[in-house]
Motif scaffolding. Structure first.
Motif, PDB file in Angstrom:
ATOM      1  N   LYS A   1       0.826  -1.227   0.000  1.00  0.00           N
ATOM      2  CA  LYS A   1       0.000   0.000   0.000  1.00  0.00           C
ATOM      3  C   LYS A   1       0.857   1.274   0.000  1.00  0.00           C
ATOM      4  CE  LYS A   1      -4.289  -1.882   1.427  1.00  0.00           C
ATOM      5  NZ  LYS A   1      -3.885  -3.098   0.736  1.00  0.00           N
ATOM      6  N   LYS A   2       1.704   1.366  -1.014  1.00  0.00           N
ATOM      7  CA  LYS A   2       2.566   2.545  -1.167  1.00  0.00           C
ATOM      8  C   LYS A   2       2.170   3.275  -2.439  1.00  0.00           C
ATOM      9  CE  LYS A   2       5.460   1.339   2.214  1.00  0.00           C
ATOM     10  NZ  LYS A   2       5.618   2.123   3.435  1.00  0.00           N
ATOM     11  N   ARG A   3       2.874   4.370  -2.693  1.00  0.00           N
ATOM     12  CA  ARG A   3       2.616   5.113  -3.935  1.00  0.00           C
ATOM     13  C   ARG A   3       2.973   4.232  -5.137  1.00  0.00           C
ATOM     14  NH1 ARG A   3       5.798  10.595  -5.733  1.00  0.00           N
ATOM     15  NH2 ARG A   3       4.876  10.817  -7.795  1.00  0.00           N
ATOM     16  N   VAL A   4       2.110   4.212  -6.123  1.00  0.00           N
ATOM     17  CA  VAL A   4       2.331   3.354  -7.286  1.00  0.00           C
ATOM     18  C   VAL A   4       2.269   4.189  -8.561  1.00  0.00           C
ATOM     19  CG1 VAL A   4       1.477   1.406  -8.640  1.00  0.00           C
ATOM     20  CG2 VAL A   4       1.403   1.318  -6.145  1.00  0.00           C
ATOM     21  N   ILE A   5       3.349   4.158  -9.321  1.00  0.00           N
ATOM     22  CA  ILE A   5       3.373   4.835 -10.623  1.00  0.00           C
ATOM     23  C   ILE A   5       3.291   3.747 -11.673  1.00  0.00           C
ATOM     24  CG2 ILE A   5       4.836   6.114 -12.229  1.00  0.00           C
ATOM     25  CD1 ILE A   5       6.074   7.469  -9.724  1.00  0.00           C
ATOM     26  N   SER A   6       2.285   3.815 -12.527  1.00  0.00           N
ATOM     27  CA  SER A   6       2.220   2.746 -13.514  1.00  0.00           C
ATOM     28  C   SER A   6       2.359   3.301 -14.917  1.00  0.00           C
ATOM     29  CB  SER A   6       0.948   1.925 -13.355  1.00  0.00           C
ATOM     30  OG  SER A   6      -0.149   2.644 -13.777  1.00  0.00           O
ATOM     31  N   LEU A   7       3.121   2.567 -15.694  1.00  0.00           N
ATOM     32  CA  LEU A   7       3.462   2.981 -17.046  1.00  0.00           C
ATOM     33  C   LEU A   7       2.849   2.011 -18.040  1.00  0.00           C
ATOM     34  CD1 LEU A   7       7.295   3.641 -16.671  1.00  0.00           C
ATOM     35  CD2 LEU A   7       5.487   5.356 -16.684  1.00  0.00           C
ATOM     36  N   ASP A   8       2.551   2.523 -19.214  1.00  0.00           N
ATOM     37  CA  ASP A   8       2.135   1.646 -20.311  1.00  0.00           C
ATOM     38  C   ASP A   8       2.662   2.250 -21.604  1.00  0.00           C
ATOM     39  OD1 ASP A   8       1.021  -0.462 -21.589  1.00  0.00           O
ATOM     40  OD2 ASP A   8      -0.938   0.510 -21.826  1.00  0.00           O
ATOM     41  N   ASN A   9       3.449   1.509 -22.311  1.00  0.00           N
ATOM     42  CA  ASN A   9       4.074   1.984 -23.547  1.00  0.00           C
ATOM     43  C   ASN A   9       4.821   3.302 -23.359  1.00  0.00           C
ATOM     44  OD1 ASN A   9       3.667  -0.018 -25.453  1.00  0.00           O
ATOM     45  ND2 ASN A   9       1.526   0.613 -25.724  1.00  0.00           N
ATOM     46  N   GLY A  10       5.432   3.431 -22.232  1.00  0.00           N
ATOM     47  CA  GLY A  10       6.240   4.620 -21.989  1.00  0.00           C
ATOM     48  C   GLY A  10       5.460   5.830 -21.554  1.00  0.00           C
ATOM     49  N   VAL A  11       4.163   5.662 -21.376  1.00  0.00           N
ATOM     50  CA  VAL A  11       3.335   6.795 -20.967  1.00  0.00           C
ATOM     51  C   VAL A  11       2.851   6.553 -19.548  1.00  0.00           C
ATOM     52  CG1 VAL A  11       1.271   8.167 -21.512  1.00  0.00           C
ATOM     53  CG2 VAL A  11       2.598   7.122 -23.344  1.00  0.00           C
ATOM     54  N   LEU A  12       2.818   7.624 -18.741  1.00  0.00           N
ATOM     55  CA  LEU A  12       2.320   7.522 -17.373  1.00  0.00           C
ATOM     56  C   LEU A  12       0.816   7.271 -17.412  1.00  0.00           C
ATOM     57  CD1 LEU A  12       3.156   8.022 -14.325  1.00  0.00           C
ATOM     58  CD2 LEU A  12       2.274  10.312 -14.665  1.00  0.00           C
ATOM     59  N   VAL A  13       0.382   6.153 -16.810  1.00  0.00           N
ATOM     60  CA  VAL A  13      -1.043   5.827 -16.832  1.00  0.00           C
ATOM     61  C   VAL A  13      -1.715   6.336 -15.567  1.00  0.00           C
ATOM     62  CG1 VAL A  13      -2.746   3.986 -17.048  1.00  0.00           C
ATOM     63  CG2 VAL A  13      -0.539   3.758 -18.159  1.00  0.00           C
ATOM     64  N   SER A  14      -1.053   6.057 -14.419  1.00  0.00           N
ATOM     65  CA  SER A  14      -1.638   6.562 -13.181  1.00  0.00           C
ATOM     66  C   SER A  14      -0.560   6.737 -12.139  1.00  0.00           C
ATOM     67  CB  SER A  14      -2.712   5.599 -12.672  1.00  0.00           C
ATOM     68  OG  SER A  14      -2.078   4.505 -12.047  1.00  0.00           O
ATOM     69  N   ASP A  15      -0.848   7.572 -11.163  1.00  0.00           N
ATOM     70  CA  ASP A  15       0.094   7.822 -10.072  1.00  0.00           C
ATOM     71  C   ASP A  15      -0.759   7.916  -8.816  1.00  0.00           C
ATOM     72  OD1 ASP A  15       1.968   8.659  -8.297  1.00  0.00           O
ATOM     73  OD2 ASP A  15       2.722  10.311  -9.512  1.00  0.00           O
ATOM     74  N   ALA A  16      -0.862   6.803  -8.064  1.00  0.00           N
ATOM     75  CA  ALA A  16      -1.794   6.764  -6.945  1.00  0.00           C
ATOM     76  C   ALA A  16      -1.046   6.713  -5.628  1.00  0.00           C
ATOM     77  CB  ALA A  16      -2.690   5.538  -7.063  1.00  0.00           C
ATOM     78  N   LYS A  17      -1.533   7.452  -4.637  1.00  0.00           N
ATOM     79  CA  LYS A  17      -0.859   7.549  -3.344  1.00  0.00           C
ATOM     80  C   LYS A  17      -0.778   6.206  -2.635  1.00  0.00           C
ATOM     81  CE  LYS A  17       0.829  11.507  -1.924  1.00  0.00           C
ATOM     82  NZ  LYS A  17       2.155  11.435  -2.469  1.00  0.00           N
ATOM     83  N   LYS A  18      -1.924   5.524  -2.513  1.00  0.00           N
ATOM     84  CA  LYS A  18      -1.871   4.195  -1.898  1.00  0.00           C
ATOM     85  C   LYS A  18      -2.469   3.203  -2.877  1.00  0.00           C
ATOM     86  CE  LYS A  18      -1.433   5.219   2.944  1.00  0.00           C
ATOM     87  NZ  LYS A  18      -2.002   5.176   4.283  1.00  0.00           N
ATOM     88  N   GLY A  19      -1.753   2.965  -3.912  1.00  0.00           N
ATOM     89  CA  GLY A  19      -2.294   2.204  -5.026  1.00  0.00           C
ATOM     90  C   GLY A  19      -2.109   0.714  -4.886  1.00  0.00           C
ATOM     91  N   SER A  20      -2.707   0.009  -5.815  1.00  0.00           N
ATOM     92  CA  SER A  20      -2.485  -1.421  -5.908  1.00  0.00           C
ATOM     93  C   SER A  20      -2.357  -1.778  -7.370  1.00  0.00           C
ATOM     94  CB  SER A  20      -3.639  -2.179  -5.270  1.00  0.00           C
ATOM     95  OG  SER A  20      -4.810  -1.940  -6.004  1.00  0.00           O
ATOM     96  N   TYR A  21      -1.894  -2.994  -7.610  1.00  0.00           N
ATOM     97  CA  TYR A  21      -1.586  -3.408  -8.959  1.00  0.00           C
ATOM     98  C   TYR A  21      -2.831  -3.514  -9.824  1.00  0.00           C
ATOM     99  CZ  TYR A  21       1.830  -5.288 -12.201  1.00  0.00           C
ATOM    100  OH  TYR A  21       2.685  -5.461 -13.245  1.00  0.00           O
ATOM    101  N   LYS A  22      -3.891  -4.139  -9.254  1.00  0.00           N
ATOM    102  CA  LYS A  22      -5.099  -4.458 -10.011  1.00  0.00           C
ATOM    103  C   LYS A  22      -5.762  -3.231 -10.638  1.00  0.00           C
ATOM    104  CE  LYS A  22      -7.553  -8.682  -9.053  1.00  0.00           C
ATOM    105  NZ  LYS A  22      -8.294  -9.440  -8.064  1.00  0.00           N
ATOM    106  N   VAL A  23      -5.941  -2.238  -9.801  1.00  0.00           N
ATOM    107  CA  VAL A  23      -6.624  -1.022 -10.236  1.00  0.00           C
ATOM    108  C   VAL A  23      -6.033  -0.502 -11.534  1.00  0.00           C
ATOM    109  CG1 VAL A  23      -7.098   1.384  -9.624  1.00  0.00           C
ATOM    110  CG2 VAL A  23      -7.211  -0.404  -7.876  1.00  0.00           C
ATOM    111  N   HIS A  24      -4.700  -0.490 -11.558  1.00  0.00           N
ATOM    112  CA  HIS A  24      -4.056   0.127 -12.701  1.00  0.00           C
ATOM    113  C   HIS A  24      -4.151  -0.733 -13.934  1.00  0.00           C
ATOM    114  CE1 HIS A  24      -2.871   3.015  -9.892  1.00  0.00           C
ATOM    115  NE2 HIS A  24      -2.293   2.110  -9.149  1.00  0.00           N
ATOM    116  N   GLU A  25      -4.260  -2.017 -13.724  1.00  0.00           N
ATOM    117  CA  GLU A  25      -4.409  -2.881 -14.895  1.00  0.00           C
ATOM    118  C   GLU A  25      -5.714  -2.589 -15.623  1.00  0.00           C
ATOM    119  OE1 GLU A  25      -2.042  -7.079 -14.658  1.00  0.00           O
ATOM    120  OE2 GLU A  25      -3.951  -6.907 -13.605  1.00  0.00           O
ATOM    121  N   ASN A  26      -6.711  -2.190 -14.865  1.00  0.00           N
ATOM    122  CA  ASN A  26      -8.006  -1.952 -15.478  1.00  0.00           C
ATOM    123  C   ASN A  26      -8.099  -0.584 -16.154  1.00  0.00           C
ATOM    124  OD1 ASN A  26      -8.702  -4.393 -14.474  1.00  0.00           O
ATOM    125  ND2 ASN A  26      -9.772  -3.589 -12.653  1.00  0.00           N
ATOM    126  N   VAL A  27      -7.221   0.296 -15.761  1.00  0.00           N
ATOM    127  CA  VAL A  27      -7.309   1.660 -16.310  1.00  0.00           C
ATOM    128  C   VAL A  27      -7.078   1.641 -17.816  1.00  0.00           C
ATOM    129  CG1 VAL A  27      -6.157   3.904 -16.366  1.00  0.00           C
ATOM    130  CG2 VAL A  27      -6.719   2.826 -14.200  1.00  0.00           C
TER     131      VAL A  27
END
Lengths: 233, 297
Positions: free
Chosen positions: A207-233
């Protein structure tokens, strides 16, 4: 001024592949940040740019006052002394003992022998390997080797710890041990941790800050993120 | 202080590396031994050839015979006009009496024959030394044009051929020396490349933990220095003992006393210093070149 600040960063490789496109991220002192994304999303490129193994094609990267994008090859050591780097494949020297492997980092930056010893012992104590100092890397388990690698990374008391998939080669139990150590370093010594991973369990549990990338583009930057959420974005 | 520690560790690491990669080190040292021996031989040969050429050149003179009964003031005139010529180093007058004495000393037959003759049949002469032997022929031709000159001759043929042969030998040996130096540098560079290759992980980690490039290079440059140094010891011993032995064996000259060898001392010392410098510089240069490639991580 943030500790790490990346502004409108691009990385285009010579073969035309765009690894990072218009990325802007800021990381504060004492943060614990996961960088996640599928294979080939540019997360390795991003982390390599942080320790100047790669140079951004365009844009700025500033780490602790050093302009990384414009850093000359002969001056790279100045940046690296502020960083600790943990690798997926440990990068330990097989002919040196645990102690020598950690001391190697201090020796090669010219520290006095009598200053080296207490620092090495302290670093090995932090990762819980104080009783294995005379062992060789081949006599250690994968988790223990990774702990030596962490000890080597933190022995110079860096402000930032960069971890490139540190649990990639380890089983879930050992991974948890490693994550506990990183968490402790982050909480007790206020070391900023930037960690690339694709281990969902770890990201979800910490439950830390999560920066997720897709094809070199920032998809999301969540304070207390998780892996699943970002996969759905 | 910090610099001193770097130096200490650099030296320690380089010695370690020489012994850890023992077979590679032996190969590199063997290569440099062989090439440096050849370099030494080439230097000795070319230096000796050069010295022999110089002696021969200084011995080469034009003998100018004058016609019978040239008045004294004309002799003085001739001498001063010879001296004014561009290629003339020295002019010496030698009258017929001197020639007579010399010939009488030379053999019994000449001595008795000359004694029978009342009048000295020999001619007065000038011995002319030239500055540049390459223009010997031109100078001789010019002298022949003068009035009162009966004939002008020099050791045509043999001496000239010998000198031109020697100058070719000298050029060839210099070329060989340069080629060998180049080969040695290449071999040491390659050997160090191999030892570096076996230590590339170490270099990578050093780079990643923040070691400056010059600190990383230091032990490798030392290693090259050590290899070059070790490689020059045997050639130096061979040069010193071998040349002295050779000199004593030939009593200082080959074939005739005119072809003298260079005296062993201090010549061998100079050659040894040259070998040592070549070995060390080549070793350092080779390793410096080799390590540069691995510093771009």
């Amino acid at each position: 001024m943030k500790l790490i600040s990346i502004q409108n960063c691009y990385k285009i490789y010579k073969n035309g592949v765009t690894a990072i496109a218009d990325l802007s991220v800021e990381i504060d002192k004492g943060e614990f940040v996961f960088i996640i994304g599928s294979t080939g999303c540019g997360k390795s490129t991003l982390i390599k740019m942080l320790y100047r193994e790669e140079r951004p094609t365009k844009g700025n990267i500033n780490i602790g006052g050093i302009n990384v994008a414009k850093l000359r090859n002969s001056k790279v050591y100045k940046l690296r002394r502020k960083l600790g780097i943990v690798f997926q494949d440990f990068k330990l020297l097989p002919k040196l003992t645990v102690y020598e492997n950690v001391a190697f980092a201090l020796e090669s930056i010219g520290m006095k022998d009598k200053d080296i010893r207490p620092k090495v012992i302290e670093a090995l104590d932090k990762v819980g390997l104080k009783d294995r100092i005379r062992s060789y890397p081949r006599e250690l388990s994968g988790g223990e080797q990774q702990r030596v690698c962490i000890a080597r990374a933190i022995v110079n008391e860096p402000k930032i710890l960069i971890c490139d998939e540190p649990t990639g080669n380890l089983d879930p139990t050992t991974s948890k041990e490693i994550m506990d150590i990183l968490d402790k370093l982050n909480k007790e010594y206020e070391t900023t941790v930037v960690m690339v991973t694709h281990d969902k369990d770890i990201v979800n549990r910490m439950k830390k800050r999560v920066i997720s990338l897709d094809n070199g583009v920032l998809v999301s930057d969540a304070k207390k993120g998780s892996y699943k959420v970002h996969e759905n974005v | 202080m910090k610099m001193f520690r770097y130096l200490k560790r650099g030296l320690r690491d380089s010695f370690k590396s020489v012994f850890r990669n023992f077979s590679l080190s032996v190969a590199a040292v063997a290569c440099s031994i062989i090439t440096l021996i050849l370099v030494a031989v080439s230097i000795i040969v070319s230096y000796n050839v050069d010295s022999i050429t110089k002696t021969l050149e200084s011995e080469l003179t034009i003998v100018v015979y004058l016609k019978k009964d040239v008045p004294d003031e004309q002799i003085e005139n001739l001498k001063s006009s010879f001296v004014k010529m561009k290629n003339v180093e020295e002019v010496e007058f030698k009258d017929n009496e001197e020639w007579k004495l010399e010939m009488k000393e030379y053999s019994e037959t000449y001595s008795t024959t000359l004694d029978y003759l009342e009048e000295n049949p020999l001619l007065d002469s000038f011995i002319v030394k030239v500055k540049d032997v390459n223009y010997l022929k031109e100078t001789t031709d010019a002298i022949r044009e003068f009035e009162y000159v009966e004939s002008a001759n020099y050791g045509e043929g043999m001496a000239e051929n010998l000198i031109s042969a020697f100058s070719i030998i000298e050029k060839v040996t210099i070329f060989i020396v340069l080629a060998l130096v180049f080969v040695t540098a290449f071999l040491i560079s390659n050997t160090i490349k191999l030892t570096i290759f076996s230590r590339r992980n170490e270099i990578e980690i050093m780079r990643l933990v923040g070691t400056s490039n010059s600190t990383i290079k230091l032990p490798f440059v030392f290693e090259g220095f050590i290899l070059g140094f070790l490689g020059s010891i045997i050639p130096i011993l061979i040069t010193i003992y071998g040349y002295v032995l050779l000199y004593d064996h030939f009593n200082g000259y080959i074939l005739s006393p005119i072809i003298t060898l260079v005296k062993p001392f201090n010549f061998v010392i100079y050659v040894s210093v040259i070998l040592l410098v070549i070995g060390c510089v080549i070793g350092m240069f080779g390793s410096y070149r080799a390590v540069r490639k691995y510093l771009k991580i």
